[in-house]
Design an enzyme around this catalytic site. Sequence first.
Site, PDB file in Angstrom:
ATOM      1  N   LYS A   1       0.752  -1.175  -0.052  1.00 49.26           N
ATOM      2  CA  LYS A   1      -0.007   0.088   0.064  1.00 49.26           C
ATOM      3  C   LYS A   1       0.950   1.442  -0.177  1.00 49.26           C
ATOM      4  CE  LYS A   1      -3.499   2.362   2.744  1.00 49.26           C
ATOM      5  NZ  LYS A   1      -4.862   2.299   3.543  1.00 49.26           N
TER       6      LYS A   1
ATOM      7  N   HIS B   1     -22.909 -46.667 -19.813  1.00 42.40           N
ATOM      8  CA  HIS B   1     -22.053 -47.132 -18.815  1.00 42.40           C
ATOM      9  C   HIS B   1     -20.881 -46.495 -18.357  1.00 42.40           C
ATOM     10  CE1 HIS B   1     -24.890 -50.811 -19.307  1.00 42.40           C
ATOM     11  NE2 HIS B   1     -24.757 -50.629 -20.550  1.00 42.40           N
TER      12      HIS B   1
END
Length: 506
Positions: A138, A268
Amino acid sequence: HPVKIKNTLVSVYYKDGLAPLVELLNKYGVTFYSTGGTETFIKDLGIPVVPVEDLTSYPSILGGRVKTLHPKVFGGILARRPLESDQQQLAQYEIPEIDLVIVDLYPFEETVASGAAEQDIIEKIDIGGISLIRAAAKNFNDVVIISSKNDYKELEEMLANQEGNTSLEQRKEFAKRAFNTSSHYDTAIFNYFNQENPIEVFKQSEQKAQVLRYGENPHQKGIFFGDLDNMFDKLNGKELSYNNLVDVDAAVALIDEFQEPTFAILKHTNACGVASRPTIKQAWIDALACDPVSAFGGVLITNGEVDGATATEINNLFFEVLIAPAYSEEAIAILTAKKNRIILVRKDVKLPAQQFKTLLNGVILQDKDNTIEAPEQMVAVTTVKPTAEQLEDLYFANKIVKHTKSNTIVFAKNGTLLASGVGQTSRVDALKQAIEKAVSFGFDLQGCSMASDAFFPFPDCVEIASNAGIAAVLQPGGSIKDQLSIDMANEKGIAMVTTGVRHFKH
Ligand code: 93A
């Protein structure tokens, strides 16, 4: 504006690669603040270091959970250097400015991957480290943040070339990478928490048990524990049978491999038709062409909306179940004309990441096979390299192999399944079955790609495949006789890639 580093805070989990950077910073007269293990590491290099506890006048508490989380640390990182009021407060509270933060986070993902217990995983959620990274990023205006050991070398070179300074642009670039690190880290934590526990799912679903008409065969009783309403809206048809459920499960797992418009047909639990095309209609037509005989009575699934034109095509086939995320009004009218066929709208819900089944006198639980190797992860091991199209087809074929009963061989071309050999006791038999099927449906295998779910123990498969026209082969590799298969491919002038990942399915 350039920033000269005076003070640094170093807190790294893995210490490898750190020494040269620390030594360089020491040459520039930088003061080090550090946490327990890192402090010892720096001290052992013969470089002076201030324990963070001396800075905070606080010990590391709660077994290390709170080490750096202190205003004396965060104040020094977050203070705006040009701001007079911030400077005054730093002076008032005797907080040193920290202009470089180096962090290597607790290895959260690695701990999850190691299969560690929940308690150990939770302990590896880094709180202090992630806060240091975010704070320093920041304040990139005044602070350098190194959030990955991949960036050590770059910083070293930067400092060496710029007399120990960094530019604003460089700090902003490091800040960007830092937020990438922190968002990736939090995403990994989120993914861990967001996993469905199959046993919990099972327990909850017990209240939602649904008695089935019968089990796998009419003389077997069956119950489904689960909440189908949560997964599907049923637009038409009878109740799903035991075998339908098994096939629907396989169909859902298969289709989720594909992003582009795709249709798959299963019998299947194995795919007997798959095609990826620009439109769902074309995908359906080409998927059906793979094996129209097997498709009869199959389970159909797509990842796109079924429109009227596609529904008209599908309507020609007798099928058990159709699953799609959406249908047009017209498609619904066409498809629901026959009473028995089951038409499902699939909802966007998360499924358990693990699976279990009973065996002997217990149950086995495992992670689902949820990795697939992208073309970039395929290693070309032959003189002839696969073309870009072949790589795409190998990728496509491998996705199908993964969801087909072992031993499996899959042939694909242009995003279409051509034929497969499934559930054979030898790989050669699976290959021969695939060739026979492809030939019987009139497919030309020249230039086609082939994937195998496991390695070739002998070179015979490569020889038979290339004689049939196969031009590119994918296999995991890992046999002690890999070289024989590679030699065979070279002799035949075909391409082979290895992935390193086996995809058995039983
Ligand atoms: O348990 S934490 O979340 N609490 C903290 O206050 C804290 N500060 C740094 N983990 C914390 N760290 C982490 O400790 C760093 O991210 C780094 O991974 C590790 C370094 O510890 P050591 O220097 O003792 O080996």
